[in-house]
Design a protein around this motif. Structure first.
Motif, PDB file in Angstrom:
ATOM      1  N   SER A  86       1.118  -1.170  -0.434  1.00 40.63           N
ATOM      2  CA  SER A  86       0.152  -0.274  -0.136  1.00 40.63           C
ATOM      3  C   SER A  86       1.182   1.723   0.317  1.00 40.63           C
ATOM      4  O   SER A  86      -0.251   2.488  -0.230  1.00 40.63           O
ATOM      5  CB  SER A  86      -1.034  -0.029   1.885  1.00 40.63           C
ATOM      6  OG  SER A  86       0.309   0.105   2.673  1.00 40.63           O
ATOM      7  N   GLY A  87       1.841   1.230   0.608  1.00 40.26           N
ATOM      8  CA  GLY A  87       2.982   2.404   1.028  1.00 40.26           C
ATOM      9  C   GLY A  87       3.159   3.208   2.158  1.00 40.26           C
ATOM     10  O   GLY A  87       3.615   3.841   1.995  1.00 40.26           O
ATOM     11  N   GLY A  88       2.213   2.390   2.865  1.00 44.43           N
ATOM     12  CA  GLY A  88       2.429   2.595   4.118  1.00 44.43           C
ATOM     13  C   GLY A  88       2.816   2.564   4.981  1.00 44.43           C
ATOM     14  O   GLY A  88       3.183   3.526   5.856  1.00 44.43           O
ATOM     15  N   ASP A  89       4.105   1.860   4.729  1.00 50.12           N
ATOM     16  CA  ASP A  89       5.257   1.334   5.191  1.00 50.12           C
ATOM     17  C   ASP A  89       6.381   1.373   4.268  1.00 50.12           C
ATOM     18  O   ASP A  89       6.627   1.060   3.864  1.00 50.12           O
ATOM     19  CB  ASP A  89       4.777  -0.075   5.426  1.00 50.12           C
ATOM     20  CG  ASP A  89       4.124  -0.403   6.703  1.00 50.12           C
ATOM     21  OD1 ASP A  89       2.543  -0.710   6.840  1.00 50.12           O
ATOM     22  OD2 ASP A  89       4.121   0.427   7.604  1.00 50.12           O
ATOM     23  N   THR A  90       7.322   2.171   4.895  1.00 50.86           N
ATOM     24  CA  THR A  90       8.700   2.630   4.808  1.00 50.86           C
ATOM     25  C   THR A  90      10.555   1.300   4.842  1.00 50.86           C
ATOM     26  O   THR A  90       9.825   1.909   6.570  1.00 50.86           O
ATOM     27  CB  THR A  90       8.922   3.782   3.262  1.00 50.86           C
ATOM     28  OG1 THR A  90       9.188   4.020   4.525  1.00 50.86           O
ATOM     29  CG2 THR A  90       7.961   3.522   2.601  1.00 50.86           C
ATOM     30  N   ASN A  91      10.922   1.132   4.488  1.00 53.60           N
ATOM     31  CA  ASN A  91      12.526   1.221   5.027  1.00 53.60           C
ATOM     32  C   ASN A  91      13.719   1.952   4.057  1.00 53.60           C
ATOM     33  O   ASN A  91      13.249   1.416   3.232  1.00 53.60           O
ATOM     34  CB  ASN A  91      12.643  -0.686   5.795  1.00 53.60           C
ATOM     35  CG  ASN A  91      13.089  -0.570   6.987  1.00 53.60           C
ATOM     36  OD1 ASN A  91      13.698  -0.177   7.384  1.00 53.60           O
ATOM     37  ND2 ASN A  91      12.894  -2.238   7.724  1.00 53.60           N
ATOM     38  N   TYR A  92      14.317   1.939   5.188  1.00 50.98           N
ATOM     39  CA  TYR A  92      15.889   2.229   4.237  1.00 50.98           C
ATOM     40  C   TYR A  92      16.578   1.946   5.181  1.00 50.98           C
ATOM     41  O   TYR A  92      17.095   2.073   5.585  1.00 50.98           O
ATOM     42  CB  TYR A  92      15.866   4.262   3.967  1.00 50.98           C
ATOM     43  CG  TYR A  92      14.376   5.225   3.668  1.00 50.98           C
ATOM     44  CD1 TYR A  92      13.200   4.912   5.121  1.00 50.98           C
ATOM     45  CD2 TYR A  92      14.646   4.986   2.264  1.00 50.98           C
ATOM     46  CE1 TYR A  92      12.444   5.749   3.880  1.00 50.98           C
ATOM     47  CE2 TYR A  92      13.326   5.745   1.747  1.00 50.98           C
ATOM     48  CZ  TYR A  92      12.605   5.909   2.313  1.00 50.98           C
ATOM     49  OH  TYR A  92      11.317   6.588   1.813  1.00 50.98           O
ATOM     50  N   ALA A  93      18.497   1.941   4.035  1.00 48.87           N
ATOM     51  CA  ALA A  93      19.094   1.985   4.968  1.00 48.87           C
ATOM     52  C   ALA A  93      19.716   2.611   5.256  1.00 48.87           C
ATOM     53  O   ALA A  93      19.692   3.878   5.040  1.00 48.87           O
ATOM     54  CB  ALA A  93      20.777   1.386   3.236  1.00 48.87           C
ATOM     55  N   ASP A  94      20.617   2.772   6.302  1.00 48.63           N
ATOM     56  CA  ASP A  94      21.357   3.736   7.555  1.00 48.63           C
ATOM     57  C   ASP A  94      22.109   4.880   6.475  1.00 48.63           C
ATOM     58  O   ASP A  94      21.772   5.775   6.040  1.00 48.63           O
ATOM     59  CB  ASP A  94      21.752   3.265   8.148  1.00 48.63           C
ATOM     60  CG  ASP A  94      21.215   2.894   9.598  1.00 48.63           C
ATOM     61  OD1 ASP A  94      22.087   1.985  10.420  1.00 48.63           O
ATOM     62  OD2 ASP A  94      19.809   3.217   9.286  1.00 48.63           O
ATOM     63  N   SER A  95      22.564   4.438   5.480  1.00 51.35           N
ATOM     64  CA  SER A  95      23.287   5.100   4.362  1.00 51.35           C
ATOM     65  C   SER A  95      22.249   6.459   3.699  1.00 51.35           C
ATOM     66  O   SER A  95      22.849   6.875   3.315  1.00 51.35           O
ATOM     67  CB  SER A  95      24.132   3.962   3.386  1.00 51.35           C
ATOM     68  OG  SER A  95      23.373   2.913   2.875  1.00 51.35           O
ATOM     69  N   VAL A  96      21.097   5.718   3.267  1.00 52.27           N
ATOM     70  CA  VAL A  96      20.388   6.566   2.747  1.00 52.27           C
ATOM     71  C   VAL A  96      19.995   7.330   3.211  1.00 52.27           C
ATOM     72  O   VAL A  96      18.815   8.494   2.442  1.00 52.27           O
ATOM     73  CB  VAL A  96      19.954   6.311   1.220  1.00 52.27           C
ATOM     74  CG1 VAL A  96      21.489   4.960   0.800  1.00 52.27           C
ATOM     75  CG2 VAL A  96      18.248   5.180   1.798  1.00 52.27           C
ATOM     76  N   LYS A  97      19.153   7.433   4.693  1.00 50.13           N
ATOM     77  CA  LYS A  97      17.872   8.190   5.779  1.00 50.13           C
ATOM     78  C   LYS A  97      17.951   9.287   5.296  1.00 50.13           C
ATOM     79  O   LYS A  97      19.159   9.664   5.663  1.00 50.13           O
ATOM     80  CB  LYS A  97      18.126   7.510   6.419  1.00 50.13           C
ATOM     81  CG  LYS A  97      17.703   5.455   7.345  1.00 50.13           C
ATOM     82  CD  LYS A  97      17.872   5.560   8.655  1.00 50.13           C
ATOM     83  CE  LYS A  97      17.043   4.083   8.406  1.00 50.13           C
ATOM     84  NZ  LYS A  97      16.746   3.798  10.102  1.00 50.13           N
ATOM     85  N   GLY A  98      17.356  10.260   5.037  1.00 55.48           N
ATOM     86  CA  GLY A  98      17.252  11.404   4.697  1.00 55.48           C
ATOM     87  C   GLY A  98      18.045  12.059   3.487  1.00 55.48           C
ATOM     88  O   GLY A  98      17.375  13.003   3.687  1.00 55.48           O
ATOM     89  N   ARG A  99      18.185  10.953   3.147  1.00 51.64           N
ATOM     90  CA  ARG A  99      18.344  11.494   1.266  1.00 51.64           C
ATOM     91  C   ARG A  99      17.236  10.689  -0.093  1.00 51.64           C
ATOM     92  O   ARG A  99      17.518  11.343  -0.817  1.00 51.64           O
ATOM     93  CB  ARG A  99      19.876  10.782   0.957  1.00 51.64           C
ATOM     94  CG  ARG A  99      20.639  11.897   1.939  1.00 51.64           C
ATOM     95  CD  ARG A  99      22.349  11.394   2.063  1.00 51.64           C
ATOM     96  NE  ARG A  99      23.159   9.826   1.320  1.00 51.64           N
ATOM     97  CZ  ARG A  99      23.276   8.995  -0.203  1.00 51.64           C
ATOM     98  NH1 ARG A  99      23.176   9.994  -0.697  1.00 51.64           N
ATOM     99  NH2 ARG A  99      24.136   8.154   0.105  1.00 51.64           N
ATOM    100  N   PHE A 100      17.079   9.846   0.251  1.00 47.55           N
ATOM    101  CA  PHE A 100      16.278   8.489  -0.873  1.00 47.55           C
ATOM    102  C   PHE A 100      15.194   8.708  -0.274  1.00 47.55           C
ATOM    103  O   PHE A 100      15.200   8.702   1.255  1.00 47.55           O
ATOM    104  CB  PHE A 100      17.053   7.646  -0.787  1.00 47.55           C
ATOM    105  CG  PHE A 100      18.339   7.567  -1.611  1.00 47.55           C
ATOM    106  CD1 PHE A 100      19.134   8.009  -1.873  1.00 47.55           C
ATOM    107  CD2 PHE A 100      19.008   6.267  -1.798  1.00 47.55           C
ATOM    108  CE1 PHE A 100      20.381   8.299  -1.893  1.00 47.55           C
ATOM    109  CE2 PHE A 100      20.214   6.250  -2.762  1.00 47.55           C
ATOM    110  CZ  PHE A 100      20.915   6.898  -2.782  1.00 47.55           C
ATOM    111  N   THR A 101      14.125   8.940  -0.739  1.00 42.92           N
ATOM    112  CA  THR A 101      12.636   8.375  -0.486  1.00 42.92           C
ATOM    113  C   THR A 101      12.450   7.542  -1.466  1.00 42.92           C
ATOM    114  O   THR A 101      12.270   7.839  -2.920  1.00 42.92           O
ATOM    115  CB  THR A 101      11.881   9.706  -0.620  1.00 42.92           C
ATOM    116  OG1 THR A 101      12.447  10.130  -0.132  1.00 42.92           O
ATOM    117  CG2 THR A 101      10.124   9.825  -0.002  1.00 42.92           C
ATOM    118  N   ILE A 102      11.389   6.544  -1.323  1.00 44.91           N
ATOM    119  CA  ILE A 102      10.671   5.387  -2.002  1.00 44.91           C
ATOM    120  C   ILE A 102       9.415   6.011  -1.793  1.00 44.91           C
ATOM    121  O   ILE A 102       8.709   6.167  -1.174  1.00 44.91           O
ATOM    122  CB  ILE A 102      11.083   3.714  -1.197  1.00 44.91           C
ATOM    123  CG1 ILE A 102      10.793   3.142  -2.095  1.00 44.91           C
ATOM    124  CG2 ILE A 102      10.714   3.772  -0.072  1.00 44.91           C
ATOM    125  CD1 ILE A 102      11.204   1.585  -1.860  1.00 44.91           C
TER     126      ILE A 102
END
Length: 125
Positions: free
Chosen positions: A54-70
């Motif tokens: 649904s797009g309601g949950d997302t997860n990011y690698a620490d190296s891209v948090k704050g820079r990448f958005t899915i």
């Protein structure tokens, strides 16, 4: 049968931005969790980000948090990866992949059973 095609890669200077797209065909993308993975030259493939059906949950690698958005637009059968403030270490091939569930280990690509062909991102001045 689900097929995935990535696009949007290219050459960008450090600090620049790119938006990658992962377009699906052959099946409804909303049935799948989608992950983005990065393979740097000479290194193993690693998870970058993951998004639930649904797009309601997302997860990011620490190296891209704050820079990448899915994000995803299920009506367009497409998932996006907005990449900002790109760094040289972001260089490599980016793949999107699909699996049937969201929660659980994802960074290593566990149970992602459909993969795109990849798109090259080069961050260099």
């Amino acid at each position: 049968q689900l097929q995935l095609v990535e696009s949007g890669g290219g050459l960008v200077q450090p600090g620049g931005s790119l938006r990658l797209s992962c377009a699906a065909s052959g099946s409804t993308l909303s049935s799948y969790t989608i992950g983005w993975f990065h393979q740097a030259p000479g290194k193993i493939r690693e998870g970058v980000s993951c998004i639930s059906r649904s797009g309601g949950d997302t997860n990011y690698a620490d190296s891209v948090k704050g820079r990448f958005t899915i994000s995803r637009d299920n009506a367009k059968n497409t998932v996006y990866l907005q990449m900002n403030n790109l760094k040289p270490e972001d260089t490599g091939v980016y793949y999107c992949a699909a699996r049937n569930y969201y929660f659980g280990t994802w960074e290593a690509g566990t149970d992602f059973h459909v993969w795109g062909q990849g798109t090259q991102v080069t961050v260099s001045s």
